[in-house]
Design a protein around this motif. Structure first.
Motif, short mmCIF file in Angstrom:
data_model
loop_
_atom_site.label_atom_id
_atom_site.label_comp_id
_atom_site.label_asym_id
_atom_site.label_seq_id
_atom_site.Cartn_x
_atom_site.Cartn_y
_atom_site.Cartn_z
N MET A 1 0.83 -1.15 0.00
CA MET A 1 0.00 0.00 0.00
C MET A 1 0.89 1.23 0.00
N ILE A 2 1.07 1.76 -1.17
CA ILE A 2 2.04 2.83 -1.36
C ILE A 2 1.33 4.16 -1.57
N ASN A 3 1.82 5.20 -0.91
CA ASN A 3 1.34 6.56 -1.13
C ASN A 3 -0.18 6.70 -1.06
N PHE A 4 -0.81 6.02 -0.12
CA PHE A 4 -2.25 6.13 0.03
C PHE A 4 -2.62 7.50 0.56
N GLU A 5 -3.52 8.18 -0.13
CA GLU A 5 -4.07 9.44 0.35
C GLU A 5 -5.58 9.39 0.20
N LEU A 6 -6.27 9.64 1.28
CA LEU A 6 -7.72 9.66 1.25
C LEU A 6 -8.19 10.90 0.51
N ASP A 7 -9.18 10.75 -0.36
CA ASP A 7 -9.76 11.88 -1.07
C ASP A 7 -10.21 12.93 -0.05
N GLU A 8 -9.90 14.17 -0.31
CA GLU A 8 -10.18 15.23 0.67
C GLU A 8 -11.67 15.40 0.95
N SER A 44 -4.22 5.05 -6.32
CA SER A 44 -4.75 4.96 -7.69
C SER A 44 -5.77 3.86 -7.91
N ILE A 45 -6.41 3.38 -6.88
CA ILE A 45 -7.46 2.37 -7.01
C ILE A 45 -8.78 3.05 -6.66
N SER A 46 -9.74 2.95 -7.56
CA SER A 46 -11.05 3.55 -7.28
C SER A 46 -12.19 2.55 -7.39
N GLU A 47 -11.91 1.34 -7.88
CA GLU A 47 -12.93 0.32 -8.06
C GLU A 47 -12.44 -1.01 -7.49
#
Length: 83
Positions: A1-8, A44-47
């Motif tokens: 799990m690299i560079n995970f950022e939650l959508d603001e 970069s995963i949305s689905e």
């Protein structure tokens, strides 16, 4: 799990409650419903279909465990809310 950022936008509407092996569990800021969202901590995963087969299985395990915990904590309230 690299560079995970939650959508603001999601971060503004939720409270983090736990980091699970794959996902971050977030409680929606909505007092009407006990609404918890599982967000896989992958960049970069949305689905769901974009996750590997193993991660899809892990997400399902986490969702099942979360549902069981919510049913235990909320009892019949959970069933009533979902009708």
């Amino acid at each position: 799990m690299i560079n995970f950022e939650l959508d603001e936008r999601l971060a503004a509407d939720t409270f983090p409650i736990a980091d699970l092996p794959l996902s971050r569990a977030l409680l929606m800021n909505d007092a009407r419903y006990p609404w918890v969202i599982l967000v896989p901590r992958h960049a970069s995963i949305s689905e769901v279909f974009e996750l590997s087969a193993d991660d899809q299985q892990q997400l399902w395990r986490e969702a099942t465990q979360l549902g069981d915990a919510m049913k235990t904590a909320l009892g019949e309230t959970k069933s009533i809310l979902l009708r």
